[in-house]
Design a protein around this motif. Structure first.
Motif, PDB file in Angstrom:
ATOM      1  N   LEU A  60       0.808  -1.217   0.000  1.00 51.19           N
ATOM      2  CA  LEU A  60       0.000   0.000   0.000  1.00 51.19           C
ATOM      3  C   LEU A  60       0.843   1.269   0.000  1.00 51.19           C
ATOM      4  O   LEU A  60       1.738   1.416  -0.826  1.00 51.19           O
ATOM      5  N   ILE A  61       0.562   2.162   0.900  1.00 47.32           N
ATOM      6  CA  ILE A  61       1.154   3.501   0.854  1.00 47.32           C
ATOM      7  C   ILE A  61       2.679   3.467   0.887  1.00 47.32           C
ATOM      8  O   ILE A  61       3.342   4.321   0.284  1.00 47.32           O
ATOM      9  N   TRP A  64       5.141   3.754  -2.391  1.00 49.89           N
ATOM     10  CA  TRP A  64       5.664   4.968  -3.038  1.00 49.89           C
ATOM     11  C   TRP A  64       7.177   5.033  -2.896  1.00 49.89           C
ATOM     12  O   TRP A  64       7.878   5.453  -3.804  1.00 49.89           O
ATOM     13  N   ASN A  65       7.661   4.581  -1.733  1.00 44.88           N
ATOM     14  CA  ASN A  65       9.107   4.550  -1.547  1.00 44.88           C
ATOM     15  C   ASN A  65       9.695   3.170  -1.831  1.00 44.88           C
ATOM     16  O   ASN A  65      10.628   3.028  -2.607  1.00 44.88           O
ATOM     17  N   THR A  66       9.130   2.132  -1.189  1.00 49.82           N
ATOM     18  CA  THR A  66       9.805   0.832  -1.235  1.00 49.82           C
ATOM     19  C   THR A  66       9.783   0.212  -2.631  1.00 49.82           C
ATOM     20  O   THR A  66      10.691  -0.536  -2.979  1.00 49.82           O
ATOM     21  N   TRP A  69       7.679   3.792  -6.730  1.00 50.50           N
ATOM     22  CA  TRP A  69       6.624   4.397  -7.556  1.00 50.50           C
ATOM     23  C   TRP A  69       6.930   5.861  -7.883  1.00 50.50           C
ATOM     24  O   TRP A  69       6.738   6.302  -9.002  1.00 50.50           O
ATOM     25  N   TRP A  70       7.371   6.545  -6.856  1.00 50.14           N
ATOM     26  CA  TRP A  70       7.613   7.981  -7.012  1.00 50.14           C
ATOM     27  C   TRP A  70       8.666   8.267  -8.086  1.00 50.14           C
ATOM     28  O   TRP A  70       8.602   9.282  -8.782  1.00 50.14           O
TER      29      TRP A  70
ATOM     30  N   TYR B  31      -5.555  -0.557   8.607  1.00 49.83           N
ATOM     31  CA  TYR B  31      -5.123   0.417   7.603  1.00 49.83           C
ATOM     32  C   TYR B  31      -5.915   1.711   7.754  1.00 49.83           C
ATOM     33  O   TYR B  31      -7.089   1.779   7.381  1.00 49.83           O
ATOM     34  N   ASP B  33      -5.056   4.579   6.323  1.00 48.50           N
ATOM     35  CA  ASP B  33      -4.458   5.463   5.320  1.00 48.50           C
ATOM     36  C   ASP B  33      -5.195   5.364   3.986  1.00 48.50           C
ATOM     37  O   ASP B  33      -4.656   5.718   2.941  1.00 48.50           O
ATOM     38  N   SER B  36      -5.305   8.190   1.687  1.00 54.24           N
ATOM     39  CA  SER B  36      -4.107   8.515   0.913  1.00 54.24           C
ATOM     40  C   SER B  36      -4.006   7.576  -0.291  1.00 54.24           C
ATOM     41  O   SER B  36      -3.933   8.017  -1.425  1.00 54.24           O
ATOM     42  N   LEU B  37      -4.012   6.272  -0.011  1.00 57.85           N
ATOM     43  CA  LEU B  37      -4.088   5.268  -1.083  1.00 57.85           C
ATOM     44  C   LEU B  37      -5.076   4.203  -0.642  1.00 57.85           C
ATOM     45  O   LEU B  37      -4.835   3.483   0.332  1.00 57.85           O
ATOM     46  N   ARG B 411      10.743  10.916   5.677  1.00 45.69           N
ATOM     47  CA  ARG B 411      10.792  10.789   4.242  1.00 45.69           C
ATOM     48  C   ARG B 411       9.406  11.040   3.666  1.00 45.69           C
ATOM     49  O   ARG B 411       8.423  11.084   4.397  1.00 45.69           O
ATOM     50  N   GLY B 412       9.389  11.197   2.387  1.00 42.03           N
ATOM     51  CA  GLY B 412       8.153  11.591   1.732  1.00 42.03           C
ATOM     52  C   GLY B 412       7.113  10.499   1.751  1.00 42.03           C
ATOM     53  O   GLY B 412       7.413   9.324   1.861  1.00 42.03           O
ATOM     54  N   VAL B 414       2.823  10.146   0.069  1.00 40.51           N
ATOM     55  CA  VAL B 414       1.953  10.817  -0.886  1.00 40.51           C
ATOM     56  C   VAL B 414       0.608  11.134  -0.263  1.00 40.51           C
ATOM     57  O   VAL B 414       0.038  10.286   0.420  1.00 40.51           O
TER      58      VAL B 414
END
Lengths: 415, 415
Positions: A60-61, A64-66, A69-70, B31, B33, B36-37, B411-412, B414
């Motif tokens: 899931l969220i 974006w990092n792992t 995706w970003w 979950y 979140d 967000s996603l 860290r970022g 989304v």
């Protein structure tokens, strides 16, 4: 006299023959439409299941990092860069060709804005229409009096250029005729008049050798879902070279193009480099699959692809003329290799019906108004024998008159 | 005193409890979140395999017609319309929220252009930044002297409105605080000054009852990948009502918005209705999956979702205050139901580290600068017991001080 045996001999010597195994091809089909929608790389199936079952469902969220995706737009962009003579950090894969044209055209106009007499944007009457429509959207919204002026063909470019031209938008390969502009000479010709050039690579990327930096070009945009086999409607590429990229911004200045998107600052500060051509959050599933298409290209050389493309298009033209010479077919595509892309078009009064008859036999080409039958030649998965077989079907349809226009309704299809 | 038993009793009476079975949820996770996603609908797996193995691989170019690819933006848009008080034909799912904001803002400015004193675009300082960045891109691109002016909160809107305001861009639910603007009253307040309103529904669509036409709103945009569970980065929605849609066009006038895209005309003629807000070719794989997310919503009622959302957010606030009352947590989200969306935010000096500690325990919330811990409440797959459990983890982390800021790097993530 060209023969089936000769085609088979050529296949035996084909250095790209093994690449066909990279793709899941449709059953009982000779697919001559990879210039419209490319085929599926085998790797795309595993990748999409990983995205849906692991990255989306489980991670899931955090994905974006792992799962990077970003970074996908630049990660894939850096691979695409290798196919078009661009540097790492100059290409992003994002949004649509239409959007990307809007961004780079806005940039071109901004760069030139101090030269107030430059108001004319040149494009080809025969360009794929979305390019013209985007230019029209731009000129209608700005109040500076920019004007789109159409040229009828390559022969008209020189006369149309002047110190009133701000930018020229050209399709590197024309979607209908297959005409290939000589990029370096044309860019120089345009620069000689102080105008900037935007190359639309939709019908050349992945099919033709391209050297954007070597040609001193200004901007490029293009599809990934045709020759690059990125998947249906996959996000498009945009190239802005070092010489322009940090000069000005672009108006679709969404958060993905911000220098520090997670600072949540109220003021837009563009990132350095091609990242500033990103805008909103990208469609990850579609975007990630572009990777699979591009990866196949990185296993080969564009020079090999171009050589085979020219051999196959030469063969296709020669076989149609040999086998179907008595029928009223007119070659639309340039015979000269230097100005030919990777599809071949013939005009025939009953072109639409003939294409439908071919599709019924599993030979998938497509039709473009007016009367143009278009055959896309994709060297990664087509053989010389495929070309032979396709022409035999065409010959049979023409010889027997076995098309019946009344059976077929014209309907839309996608460039 | 709220108890686990009480939460379980509420779950037994929950009319939406069965909806959880529509989703493939991550293992060992609560979950929070989904704002967000969103999570993966079960149907998305079969759908994506059909797209990749049948539609793309086997049917290829024909799928534009036979599998309805071309119609997906309006096909899904018509379903989304039912969730937001819009009519069929008023909503498209296409491109990104950022792009769609650019389109509707351009339209709003065009509609108002004869009133030359209207130059101010109002937005919230606390808006999700991409909205501000797009407005800035627009004002910098047009040369009319439009100006973005920021308001600090709802209390400042009235003073900021005047006959110099051309348009107001508001987040229906604020991404950080969870504040919910009363749409109908606010729209009337803005209209009273002759300005147009653009509602950003990213954090309300699929979570809050919305009546766009009933509120006489002017434009709306929003994400499909949050509460609607459309998949990572899935294309966004755009709504333009009948009263505005055919008045003017929009500048990203690509071929998908043309009245007759397959005529290949050189002049852009906008389609009637929301179709003119389409631009380039859409990312089909990502787009089609939005269908699966939206279909789940059509099995229920937004009024049921809103009721449960309010019950769960009430419960979450009450439990945090009951269980963690001695810790330095500050409620950021409005306590009043009428102005609360579907996420709850608390501020804590060590908010970032606490969120990381929660994630390590499988309670996934997220963090937004400055110091804001954000918990998204998604009624389709969360139970009252989930809320209880999440708060128990929070309590344990706070009671034991078992977070260590040094272990975690910011860290970022989304929005």
């Amino acid at each position: 006299m060209l023969t089936l045996e000769y085609c088979r001999e050529l296949d035996e010597k084909d250095v790209l023959a093994a690449m066909k195994s990279e793709f899941a091809l449709p059953n009982n089909t000779i697919y001559l439409d990879g210039n419209s929608l490319g085929v599926r790389p085998h790797a795309a199936l595993e990748r999409v299941n990983h995205i849906v079952r692991q990255e989306w469902e489980q991670d899931l969220i955090g994905s974006w990092n792992t799962h990077g995706w970003w970074e996908l737009p630049l990660h894939i962009g850096n691979k695409v860069a290798q196919l078009v003579g661009a540097k790492a950090g100059e290409v992003a894969v994002t949004d649509t060709t239409s959007s990307n044209l809007f961004k780079v055209l806005a940039t071109a106009l901004k760069i030139q804005q101090d030269d107030s007499k430059r108001k004319i944007i040149l494009a080809e009457r025969e360009a794929f229409p979305t390019d013209l429509y985007i230019i029209q959207g731009m000129t209608a919204w700005l109040e500076r009096g920019y004007e789109l002026r159409l040229i009828d063909g390559p022969q008209d470019l020189q006369d149309a250029l002047s110190d009133e031209v701000v930018a020229v938008v050209l399709s590197h390969v024309n979607y209908r005729s297959g005409y290939l502009w000589p990029m370096q000479e044309t860019t120089a010709q345009i620069h000689a008049h102080g105008a900037l050039v935007i190359w639309d690579l939709c019908h050349s990327i992945g099919a033709v050798e391209i050297d954007l930096n070597g040609s001193d070009a200004d901007f490029a945009i293009g599809c990934t879902y045709k020759y690059l086999n990125g998947g249906p409607g996959a996000p498009a590429m945009v190239w802005v070279p070092e010489k322009h990229v940090n000069q000005v911004g672009q108006p679709l200045s969404g958060w993905w193009g911000h220098a520090k998107p997670f600072d949540m600052a109220t003021d837009y500060t563009p990132a350095q480099g091609i990242r500033r051509y990103l805008s909103g959050t990208q469609p990850i599933t579609s975007l990630a699959l572009v990777d699979c298409g591009v990866d196949v290209f990185l296993k080969t050389q564009m020079s090999q692809i171009r050589s085979k493309s020219l051999a196959l298009t030469d063969l296709f033209i020669a076989l149609v003329e040999q086998e179907c010479g008595q029928h009223a077919l007119t070659l639309v595509t340039p015979r000269e290799q230097a100005i030919r892309g990777s599809h071949v078009s013939f005009r025939h009064e009953h072109g639409f019906a003939i294409i439908q008859a071919l599709i019924e036999r599993g030979v998938v080409g497509d039709y473009r108004e007016p009367e143009v039958m278009r055959f896309g030649i994709t060297p990664l998965y087509l053989s010389h024998e495929d070309i032979w077989d396709a022409v035999q079907h065409l010959k049979n349809i023409l010889d027997t008159g076995s098309w019946d226009q009344a059976h077929f309704h014209r309907r839309g299809a996608v460039t």
